[in-house]
Design a protein around this motif. Structure first.
Motif, short mmCIF file in Angstrom:
data_model
loop_
_atom_site.label_atom_id
_atom_site.label_comp_id
_atom_site.label_asym_id
_atom_site.label_seq_id
_atom_site.Cartn_x
_atom_site.Cartn_y
_atom_site.Cartn_z
N PRO A 8 7.38 108.65 -33.99
CA PRO A 8 8.51 107.76 -34.20
C PRO A 8 8.48 106.57 -33.23
N ASN A 9 9.42 105.65 -33.35
CA ASN A 9 9.52 104.52 -32.42
C ASN A 9 9.62 105.02 -31.00
N GLY A 10 8.88 104.38 -30.12
CA GLY A 10 8.97 104.72 -28.71
C GLY A 10 8.18 105.97 -28.33
N ALA A 11 7.39 106.51 -29.25
CA ALA A 11 6.66 107.74 -28.97
C ALA A 11 5.54 107.52 -27.96
N GLY A 12 5.05 106.28 -27.89
CA GLY A 12 3.94 106.00 -26.97
C GLY A 12 2.65 105.61 -27.69
N LYS A 13 2.75 105.35 -28.98
CA LYS A 13 1.55 105.04 -29.76
C LYS A 13 0.88 103.76 -29.27
N THR A 14 1.68 102.69 -29.15
CA THR A 14 1.12 101.42 -28.73
C THR A 14 0.57 101.50 -27.31
N THR A 15 1.28 102.24 -26.47
CA THR A 15 0.81 102.41 -25.09
C THR A 15 -0.56 103.09 -25.09
N LEU A 16 -0.70 104.13 -25.90
CA LEU A 16 -1.98 104.84 -25.96
C LEU A 16 -3.09 103.89 -26.42
N PHE A 51 -3.32 94.42 -33.49
CA PHE A 51 -2.16 94.79 -32.68
C PHE A 51 -0.95 95.01 -33.57
N GLN A 52 0.06 95.64 -32.99
CA GLN A 52 1.26 95.94 -33.79
C GLN A 52 1.93 94.66 -34.27
N GLU A 53 2.15 93.71 -33.35
CA GLU A 53 2.75 92.44 -33.77
C GLU A 53 1.62 91.52 -34.24
N1 LIG Z 1 5.95 96.99 -20.83
C1 LIG Z 1 6.79 98.05 -20.79
N2 LIG Z 1 7.62 98.23 -19.74
C2 LIG Z 1 8.44 99.29 -19.68
N3 LIG Z 1 8.54 100.23 -20.63
C3 LIG Z 1 7.76 100.11 -21.71
C4 LIG Z 1 6.84 99.02 -21.85
N4 LIG Z 1 6.19 99.16 -23.02
C5 LIG Z 1 6.67 100.28 -23.59
N5 LIG Z 1 7.60 100.86 -22.81
C6 LIG Z 1 8.30 102.14 -23.08
O1 LIG Z 1 7.34 103.15 -23.26
C7 LIG Z 1 7.67 103.99 -24.35
C8 LIG Z 1 6.57 104.00 -25.38
O2 LIG Z 1 6.50 102.73 -25.98
P1 LIG Z 1 5.42 102.35 -27.08
O3 LIG Z 1 5.56 100.91 -27.36
O4 LIG Z 1 4.08 102.82 -26.64
O5 LIG Z 1 5.90 103.22 -28.33
P2 LIG Z 1 5.43 103.17 -29.85
O6 LIG Z 1 5.14 104.57 -30.25
O7 LIG Z 1 4.36 102.18 -30.03
O8 LIG Z 1 6.75 102.70 -30.58
P3 LIG Z 1 6.94 101.77 -31.87
O9 LIG Z 1 6.79 102.66 -33.06
O10 LIG Z 1 8.34 101.29 -31.73
O11 LIG Z 1 5.93 100.69 -31.80
C9 LIG Z 1 9.01 103.51 -24.86
O12 LIG Z 1 10.00 104.28 -24.24
C10 LIG Z 1 9.08 102.08 -24.38
O13 LIG Z 1 10.40 101.70 -24.16
#
Ligand SMILES: Nc1ncnc2c1ncn2[C@@H]1O[C@H](COP(=O)(O)OP(=O)(O)OP(=O)(O)O)[C@@H](O)[C@H]1O
Ligand SMILES: [Mg+2]
Lengths: 251, 344
Positions: free
Chosen positions: B68-76, B113-115
């Motif tokens: 889901p949103n915020g799961a950490g996918k983009t971070t990974l 990238f996502q965006e």
């Molecule tokens: N640059 C940042 N600074 C602080 N917190 C961040 C940053 N980027 C992401 N986060 C936090 O880290 C967590 C994971 O974010 P991430 O963007 O990886 O999720 P995601 O799975 O890609 O979500 P989405 O589906 O919305 O794209 C979230 O709680 C987000 O708020």
């Protein structure tokens, strides 16, 4: 670095294609010279033996390069905020080449603007020294100067979170640079304490050197010292930009 | 199918499940991982975006990270594509460490990238050409790749127009083409179909499948759409709150839930519903998500147990709004492992 060249060509292609920016920059140059030249000439007829147009032109050129550097920082900030910079970051290129590409395109635009300003200045009565090597030297110093201020602007752009924040920070060092320099008045007429401040400002060295090289005015500061100060300034400010840029990537 | 119970190590079961995958359809044996992470942690200040992630995506496969949103996918993905350094742990792409061998990694991956990250002032062709030059591809190679890719992503008519005149779907397709310019061994796509209409989604799916089947490209993508993971993935990893909760073949994950599921939507006491339903003969397990008004009742045989289940529930004061009987889906897998339904 090859990537610097590639990024420079990308900025240049956009610059050439975007007629608004091109025309805007050209008109800006004309306005600067005409307004400053005409306005000030009414009050002051000559400064330290040279006509006022010749005196003021190097200062205007330096200050417009400052404006260019601010614009170059804006481009990086925009690319950062929009995520475009990620394309560079994922590519096998050094981080520094991204900044150098920006600085190089800022310097190129500054040279373009300087050339235009010189031509208009000449039409308005400035007297250039017949010294092509000097002209070339002046342009090289201008490019180094533009890279130096690009470095500062890029550093600020690397850590700004918004466009407004960026402009607020830039304003802090832009204004003193304009007034605390020898752009508008000769170094010799300033009181001692003011001279100290003016001598910290890299713009002073550029302006003094350009006056000497392109307009045949006797240099107030040794040319080699001006060159050295500008080179050190450019290197230091690019290092500053790189360290802030890398810090912003570690978030 | 495996459950990564504490995220510290992948279980023996997981290794087994992955081994099974290795001889692929063409009969070749892949013994290299396209992507591999070890107790990978990423913190932003106090936010833990990745919590001891152990992910293993075999080469030559499509791996979908579902969360889901915020799961950490983009971070990974940012860590894997060398944009962000990990806080601790390690990650490797094709055996190259993303920190130590970042340059090697960057040469071998293609990314979207996502965006949308496109320069609106450049034309499509300039965008692709510039990207190729950044990677030092010779002019002849660039010309040939652009010709091929433009055809693949069906942008022939628009390729010389500025990107600002493109629709969202066209931009996405251009980005995909850009990611492919360097003929990467591993393609990383962050929510490749987010915001696209159904036709564009299906198009992107078919390109992705083609790249994998025809060229053997390893693909790692993220999505929060179940249908996307179902349509594409050889392997699915479910990620929530920064933890990789489970990974495996979609079929195995689904099969592990049981044969049939009765989905009940409605209002009432979900806890009571669970107690009542669990007691019925043939019901294996009951999962509820009161926030979503949803109960899942897993049975050995859905059609046979349906009358008894409905009877028991409605007699206990639960207001049923909707009932469906189906084979479990990836969505049910998600609910099973995370305790909440996955919403778009
Ligand atoms: N640059 C940042 N600074 C602080 N917190 C961040 C940053 N980027 C992401 N986060 C936090 O880290 C967590 C994971 O974010 P991430 O963007 O990886 O999720 P995601 O799975 O890609 O979500 P989405 O589906 O919305 O794209 C979230 O709680 C987000 O708020
Ligand atoms: Mg994301």
């Amino acid at each position: 670095m090859y990537a610097t060249y590639v990024i420079w060509t990308r900025h240049m292609r956009k610059f050439v294609q975007q007629t608004e920016e091109l025309v805007g920059l050209a008109l800006q140059s004309v306005l600067w010279v005409v307004l400053f030249g005409v306005g000030m000439r009414g009050m002051i007829s000559d400064v330290g033996g040279s006509d006022y147009m010749s005196f003021i032109l190097p200062g205007i050129i330096a200050l417009s390069a400052l404006g260019g550097a601010v614009g170059g920082g804006m481009v990086l900030l925009d690319e950062r905020l929009r995520g475009i910079v990620k394309e560079y970051l994922a590519a096998p290129i050094p981080r520094l080449s991204i900044l150098l590409g920006s600085a190089a395109s800022t310097a190129t635009k500054a040279l373009f603007q300087a050339t235009l300003m010189l031509i208009i200045g000449l039409l308005m009565g400035a007297r250039l020294a017949i010294n092509p090597v000097g002209w070339l030297g002046a342009l090289v110093l201008l490019a180094i100067f533009a890279i130096g201020f690009s470095g500062l602007a890029l550093g600020v752009a690397a850590i700004s979170r918004s466009i407004a924040g960026y402009h607020g920070m830039i304003f802090l060092f832009n204004l003193p640079l304009l007034f605390a320099s020898n752009a508008l008045y000769p170094l010799s007429v300033l009181p001692g304490w003011m001279q100290v401040i003016v001598l910290i400002n890299p713009a002073t060295y550029l302006i003094d050197a350009v006056r000497a090289l392109a307009f045949g005015v006797e240099a107030t500061l040794p040319l080699w010292a001006s060159g050295l100060v500008l080179a050190v300034f450019a290197a230091a400010s690019m290092a500053f930009a790189l360290s802030l840029f890398q810090r912003s990537l570690r978030a | 199918m495996t459950v990564l119970t504490d995220g510290l190590d992948i279980t023996a079961q997981a290794r087994y499940a992955l081994k099974e995958l290795e001889p692929d359809d063409q009969g070749t044996v892949m013994n290299e991982h396209a992507v591999e992470t070890q107790t990978l942690v990423k913190r932003y200040g106090t936010v833990t975006a990745l919590d001891r992630v152990n992910l293993q995506a075999p080469a030559g496969r499509i791996y979908a990270l579902l969360g889901p949103n915020g799961a950490g996918k983009t971070t990974l993905l940012s860590v894997l594509t060398t944009l962000l350094p990990p806080t601790s742990g390690s990650a490797r792409i094709l055996g190259y460490d993303v920190v130590r061998d970042a340059a090697e990694v960057r040469c071998r991956i293609g990314v979207t990238f996502q965006e949308m990250v496109l320069d609106p002032l450049l034309t499509g062709r300039e965008t692709l050409d510039f990207h190729g030059r950044l990677y030092r591809l010779p002019a002849a190679v660039r010309r040939q790749r652009i010709a091929e890719l433009v055809e693949l992503v069906q942008l022939t008519d628009a390729i010389d127009r500025p990107v600002k005149s493109y629709s969202g779907g066209m931009k996405r397709r251009l980005e995909l083409a850009r990611g492919l310019m360097t003929d990467p061994q591993v393609l990383v796509l962050d929510e490749p179909t987010q915001g696209l209409d159904p036709q564009n989604r299906v198009n992107i799916w078919s390109y992705v499948r083609d790249l994998n089947r025809r060229r053997g490209m390893s693909i790692l993508l993220t999505t929060h759409a179940m249908d996307e993971a179902e349509a594409l993935a050889d392997l699915v990893g479910i990620i929530d709150h920064g933890r990789l909760i489970v990974e495996g073949k979609p079929g195995d994950l689904i099969a592990s839930l049981g044969s049939d599921v009765i989905r009940v939507r409605g209002n009432g006491d979900f806890q009571h519903l669970a107690t009542v339903a669990t007691a019925i003969d043939g019901v294996n397990r009951v999962e509820t998500d009161p926030a979503d008004g949803l109960a899942l009742i897993y049975t050995d045989n859905g059609s046979r147990r349906l009358p008894a289940v409905l009877n028991a529930i409605s007699n206990n004061g639960f207001a049923i709004e909707d009932v469906t009987l189906a084979r479990p889906s990836l969505g049910d897998v998600f609910l099973h492992y995370t305790g909440t339904a996955l919403r778009d």
